[in-house]
Design an enzyme around this catalytic site. Structure first.
Site, PDB file in Angstrom:
ATOM      1  N   CYS A  99      73.865   6.807  29.047  1.00  0.00           N
ATOM      2  CA  CYS A  99      74.929   7.250  29.951  1.00  0.00           C
ATOM      3  C   CYS A  99      75.720   8.439  29.411  1.00  0.00           C
ATOM      4  O   CYS A  99      76.256   9.228  30.183  1.00  0.00           O
ATOM      5  CB  CYS A  99      75.877   6.091  30.246  1.00  0.00           C
ATOM      6  SG  CYS A  99      75.084   4.726  31.118  1.00  0.00           S
ATOM      7  N   HIS A 145      81.566   9.852  33.812  1.00  0.00           N
ATOM      8  CA  HIS A 145      80.259   9.253  34.069  1.00  0.00           C
ATOM      9  C   HIS A 145      80.417   8.203  35.156  1.00  0.00           C
ATOM     10  O   HIS A 145      81.349   7.398  35.128  1.00  0.00           O
ATOM     11  CB  HIS A 145      79.710   8.621  32.787  1.00  0.00           C
ATOM     12  CG  HIS A 145      78.603   7.648  33.048  1.00  0.00           C
ATOM     13  ND1 HIS A 145      77.460   7.990  33.727  1.00  0.00           N
ATOM     14  CD2 HIS A 145      78.471   6.325  32.739  1.00  0.00           C
ATOM     15  CE1 HIS A 145      76.667   6.941  33.819  1.00  0.00           C
ATOM     16  NE2 HIS A 145      77.258   5.915  33.222  1.00  0.00           N
ATOM     17  N   ASN A 149      74.706   4.481  39.785  1.00  0.00           N
ATOM     18  CA  ASN A 149      74.768   4.974  38.407  1.00  0.00           C
ATOM     19  C   ASN A 149      73.426   5.618  38.069  1.00  0.00           C
ATOM     20  O   ASN A 149      72.412   4.933  37.942  1.00  0.00           O
ATOM     21  CB  ASN A 149      75.061   3.803  37.464  1.00  0.00           C
ATOM     22  CG  ASN A 149      75.124   4.215  36.000  1.00  0.00           C
ATOM     23  OD1 ASN A 149      74.757   5.319  35.632  1.00  0.00           O
ATOM     24  ND2 ASN A 149      75.589   3.304  35.157  1.00  0.00           N
TER      25      ASN A 149
END
Length: 335
Positions: free
Chosen positions: A114, A262, A292
């Site tokens: 991530c 993020h 995501n």
């Protein structure tokens, strides 16, 4: 000494839209349950063999290079961030170099999940600052959908992730008041297994072990996430690394013109926004539309924010990420 600045941005997402209602037909879940916990309404999934982590990265890169106003021949180096490479090896960096028809430039693969794009930007920034390279192509791309458990057993993870790619061209900047001001990177490996995919891996469980056991209940090759633990750590580390970046540049929270976090969970972004008392115009979120996308989430969001005119010349832009590893980081830049 030079600065580096983002001179071009691009992103690509598959055309195939998967809604929460679509997922409710194949697992025990529903739109309200997913939105309440994640903020996600829909995501994109690849649906053809031709769409891969590399191919999406190439499409995003082509846009970024065009918008940078340079030719492919001007790219000096490639950095590719992903947790979902086309092959176990080699990494997608060299595949991009090949498929874009670049000269024999170096290609580096980043495995920081991530926070991969933030790490990749930080590395590119150091190369450019020292004068080694002038134009570096940075890509974050992910295909999650081919490796998720789309049953009720896996719903806690599988509803969260989507596929997509984002890219940026970092270019040498001689005006030291512009571009990337600083980057800040951290890790805490003691929590590595709290958000992980254990197999296949040489350490505990390789392909031969999986085949030999032929166990339909083996979950080691599906992603695992301790959701509450990750959430609690994320909100702390996000706050810390944003403040670290601001303080390193003698900036205040009020100086932030745009924060691109993020896109892990909308509730995390909202928590940070409320803590720092930022307005909706100061934070950009798109997890509602794409889920995501891990290493791709920041470059996709950054590109969209720029395309919509939400980022203007002279703005202070902050990128921040937290994820598997645990790893986290921030980038402070003057647009």
């Amino acid at each position: 000494m030079y600065h580096s600045r983002i001179s071009g941005l691009g992103y690509y997402v598959p055309e195939n839209i998967v809604t929460n209602d679509d997922l409710s037909k194949i697992m025990d879940t529903n739109d309200e349950w997913i939105q309440e916990r994640t903020g996600i309404k829909r995501r994109r999934h690849v649906n053809t063999p031709e769409e891969t982590t590399t191919s999406m990265g190439v499409k995003a890169a082509e846009k970024a290079i065009e918008r940078a106003g340079i030719n492919k021949e001007d790219i000096d180096f490639v950095i590719f961030a992903t947790l979902s490479p086309d092959y176990y090896f080699p990494g997608p960096g060299v595949l991009v170099q090949r498929d874009l028809g670049l000269k024999t430039v170096g290609a580096l693969d980043i495995r920081n999940q991530c926070s991969g794009f933030v790490y990749a930007v930080s590395i590119a920034d150091q190369y450019i600052k020292t004068g080694m390279y002038k134009n570096i192509l940075v890509i974050g791309s992910e295909v999650h959908s081919r490796g998720l458990d789309f049953t009720t057993r896996g719903r806690g993870v599988s509803v969260i992730f989507g596929d997509g790619a984002g890219a940026a061209v970092l270019t040498r900047e001689e005006d030291l008041t512009k571009g990337i001001l600083s980057t800040h990177l951290h890790s805490e490996g003691q929590h590595a297994e709290e958000l992980s995919l254990i197999a296949p891996g040489m350490g505990k469980r390789w392909v031969t072990d999986i085949i030999a056991d032929n166990n339909p209940e083996d979950e080691s090759y599906f992603p695992y996430m301790n959701g509450q633990f990750v959430f609690k750590n994320a909100v702390v580390r996000f706050s810390e690394v944003i403040m670290e970046g601001l303080q390193a540049n003698n900036l205040e929270v009020s100086d932030i013109d745009m924060l691109i976090p993020h896109q892990a969970n909308l509730r995390i972004s909202q928590f940070i926004q409320q803590k720092f008392k930022l307005t909706d115009d100061q934070v950009y979120n798109n997890i509602m539309e794409y889920g995501n996308t891990t290493a791709a989430s920041i470059p996709i969001a950054l590109t969209e924010a720029w395309e919509q005119g939400k980022i203007k010349e002279g703005d202070t832009v902050v990128l921040a990420a937290f994820g598997s590893g645990f790893t986290w980081g921030s980038v402070i830049m003057k647009w």
